[in-house]
Design a protein around this motif. Structure first.
Motif, PDB file in Angstrom:
ATOM      1  N   ARG A 188       4.821   1.994   4.958  1.00  0.00           N
ATOM      2  CA  ARG A 188       3.823   0.939   5.135  1.00  0.00           C
ATOM      3  C   ARG A 188       3.543   0.212   3.827  1.00  0.00           C
ATOM      4  N   LEU A 189       3.476   0.970   2.732  1.00  0.00           N
ATOM      5  CA  LEU A 189       3.246   0.360   1.425  1.00  0.00           C
ATOM      6  C   LEU A 189       4.417  -0.539   1.044  1.00  0.00           C
ATOM      7  N   HIS A 190       5.626  -0.101   1.414  1.00  0.00           N
ATOM      8  CA  HIS A 190       6.815  -0.891   1.101  1.00  0.00           C
ATOM      9  C   HIS A 190       6.781  -2.237   1.808  1.00  0.00           C
ATOM     10  N   GLN A 191       6.145  -2.284   2.986  1.00  0.00           N
ATOM     11  CA  GLN A 191       6.104  -3.513   3.767  1.00  0.00           C
ATOM     12  C   GLN A 191       5.009  -4.470   3.298  1.00  0.00           C
TER      13      GLN A 191
ATOM     14  N   LEU B 100      14.217 -20.525  -1.989  1.00  0.00           N
ATOM     15  CA  LEU B 100      13.119 -19.650  -1.589  1.00  0.00           C
ATOM     16  C   LEU B 100      13.644 -18.631  -0.586  1.00  0.00           C
ATOM     17  N   VAL B 101      13.576 -17.349  -0.942  1.00  0.00           N
ATOM     18  CA  VAL B 101      14.047 -16.276  -0.069  1.00  0.00           C
ATOM     19  C   VAL B 101      12.834 -15.496   0.413  1.00  0.00           C
ATOM     20  N   GLN B 102      12.524 -15.596   1.693  1.00  0.00           N
ATOM     21  CA  GLN B 102      11.358 -14.933   2.264  1.00  0.00           C
ATOM     22  C   GLN B 102      11.794 -13.643   2.962  1.00  0.00           C
ATOM     23  N   GLY B 103      11.229 -12.512   2.511  1.00  0.00           N
ATOM     24  CA  GLY B 103      11.539 -11.238   3.134  1.00  0.00           C
ATOM     25  C   GLY B 103      12.144 -10.220   2.189  1.00  0.00           C
ATOM     26  N   VAL B 104      12.218 -10.541   0.888  1.00  0.00           N
ATOM     27  CA  VAL B 104      12.833  -9.653  -0.099  1.00  0.00           C
ATOM     28  C   VAL B 104      11.950  -9.600  -1.338  1.00  0.00           C
TER      29      VAL B 104
ATOM     30  N   ASP C 193      13.458  -4.176  -2.912  1.00  0.00           N
ATOM     31  CA  ASP C 193      14.683  -4.393  -2.142  1.00  0.00           C
ATOM     32  C   ASP C 193      15.862  -4.668  -3.069  1.00  0.00           C
ATOM     33  N   LEU C 194      15.636  -5.515  -4.055  1.00  0.00           N
ATOM     34  CA  LEU C 194      16.721  -5.855  -4.974  1.00  0.00           C
ATOM     35  C   LEU C 194      17.236  -4.623  -5.699  1.00  0.00           C
TER      36      LEU C 194
END
Length: 480
Positions: free
Chosen positions: A436-439, A99-103, A107-108
């Motif tokens: 902001r949308l990206h976040q 589990l990778v939290q934050g991507v 991002d990939l």
């Protein structure tokens, strides 16, 4: 005389044609018999290996609470659809979940191909070669406020977010209750599998709390209401160490020493994180864990060890141990400049958890915060996955999500805070709005490789993960 000769010729012709007819008829009959045999074998194969109806889909029915079974039964329809995917008769003996939290997908894509130079920092991630991909819906935006602990419990227990039981100030119901939802980690333990949990944050975070079947929102005693303490409530740290799920874990590695012990070593490379909970009741849960294992070893011989430094972990002959507890930082691992790498922690965990003739479930969490170098963190994960030998008996899942909860508070998630401030979100320059949308959190990407990985495809509910893993392990060769 001529007539007799003619008659003989006619008879020979007729006999020859009769033989041909017999050969043709025999060929047709043989073809029909072979076809019927093939149909019979195919039908038997499909009965044994395919899913025909709801009743045929297995999970640990006797290992889950009655209220939890309702949602597993409801999830069978979706699982049935996935099981109609290309035939894969083998079920995995082991499951590894990263589990990778934050991507997320954006991002990939950005880290594979940069705008300046397509060859610069172009990383061929190993999960891009996985044969199957699914998206797990993010239902957090439908809840207000969206409590972080309930999001993790929904993911790992298979219960919809809006049906996850809320923690109560009075814990008597949870302590004496028999209907507490069980995580897939606990289900695996009850089925006889070895289990492990590795995280780059503290073990008492929302993921560890959900997997450990804890019923508290508080990581340690410091911030628990007095009334809750008096009613017998236990914090997450104590439940993880003394609870049945935590005690049964073969591997648990991460940070969180300041939640487990009141007195912890404070160094310039591993300071106490003042934003996180600090135990102040005089506890030493690390010592309690060791004493607990000593008592167990008197009943059944087991080998165990507690490690707290990178050099201790490196020198560990991990394959000879039954249980390992590794607490590698006071807070999250990023707070300790000398913390071990993800690769080292995972490799040692696999050595501990992998035993001949016994399957396992290993769950690894990597927390990548917005202020961290994401490409570097993803490369670390990539190196970790590459270093693991591809095992034909192992199903490997990689989950990428940017539904990250960076605040230590368990009140609301980043997503609902964004939604609650929509006017501010869309008020600014175009570049600011795009940032902001990206976040804003999006659906989780799920990459799958190994036996039964084909069922992980399409857009699924977030509860699908627990349902699917429960199914494949209940039908695995560990259970005959």
């Amino acid at each position: 005389m001529v007539t007799t000769q003619r008659t003989k010729e006619i008879c020979q012709v007729v006999r020859l044609k009769s033989t041909q007819v017999f050969l043709v008829a025999g060929t047709v009959l043989l073809t029909v018999m072979v076809s019927l045999l093939c149909i019979g074998l195919m039908t038997r194969y499909e009965v044994e290996h395919d899913v025909a109806n709801v009743a045929d889909v297995d999970y640990w029915k006797d290992k889950v609470a009655p209220t939890q079974k309702i949602w597993y039964d409801k999830g069978i329809e979706e699982l049935n659809e996935a099981l109609r995917s290309p035939r894969d008769p083998l079920y995995p003996r082991n499951v590894r979940i990263f589990l990778v939290q934050g991507v997320d997908a954006r991002d990939l894509a950005a880290f594979r191909f940069t705008a300046k130079d397509i060859t610069e920092r172009n990383t061929n991630f190993v999960w891009d070669q996985f044969p199957h991909l699914a998206r797990l819906k993010n239902s957090c935006s439908q809840q207000f406020p969206c409590q972080v602990d309930r999001v993790s419990r929904a993911l790992w227990s298979g219960i919809p977010l809006d049906e996850v039981p809320e923690s109560q100030p009075d814990c008597e119901e949870f302590i004496n209750g028999t209907e507490t939802p069980l995580s897939i980690l606990r289900q695996a333990q009850l089925a006889g599998l070895r289990t492990g949990f590795v995280t780059t944050q503290r073990i008492t975070g929302s993921t560890g709390a959900a997997l450990g079947n804890t019923y508290s929102n508080y990581e340690c005693d410091e911030r628990m209401p007095l009334g809750s303490l008096k009613s017998g409530c236990q914090d997450i740290a104590r439940q993880l160490i003394t609870g049945v799920t935590g005690k049964s874990l073969n591997v648990i590695i991460g940070g969180g020493r300041q939640m487990l012990s009141t007195l912890v070593p404070k160094t310039r490379w591993d300071p106490v994180d003042e934003l996180l909970c600090e135990s102040n009741d005089g506890r030493n849960l690390l010592k309690e864990w060791r004493n607990q294992k000593l008592r167990e070893s008197k009943i059944k011989p087991i080998k165990f060890d507690l490690v707290q430094r990178t050099d201790e972990l490196e020198s560990l002959n991990a394959s000879s141990f039954d249980h390992i507890l590794g607490i590698m930082a006071n807070g999250d691992l990023r707070g300790n400049a000398r913390a071990p790498s993800l690769k080292l922690m995972v490799e040692k965990s696999v050595e501990v958890i992998k035993k001949p003739g016994q399957g396992y479930l290993l769950i690894v969490e990597q927390l990548i915060k917005s202020d961290m170098d994401k490409i570097k963190e993803l490369q670390l994960l990539n190196e970790t996955l590459v270093s693991l030998q591809e095992d034909k008996d192992t199903l490997t899942l990689v989950l990428m999500t940017n539904a990250i909860y960076s605040k230590p508070s368990l009140d609301v998630s980043e997503e609902t805070e964004t939604i609650n401030h929509l006017m501010q979100t869309f008020n600014g320059t175009e570049l600011e709005i795009q940032q902001r949308l990206h976040q804003m959190p999006s659906d989780t990407l799920l990459f799958a490789r190994g036996p039964k990985s084909a069922i992980f495809r399409g857009v699924r509910k977030e509860t699908f993960l627990a349902h699917a893993v429960s199914h494949v392990l209940s039908r695995s060769r560990n259970n005959g």
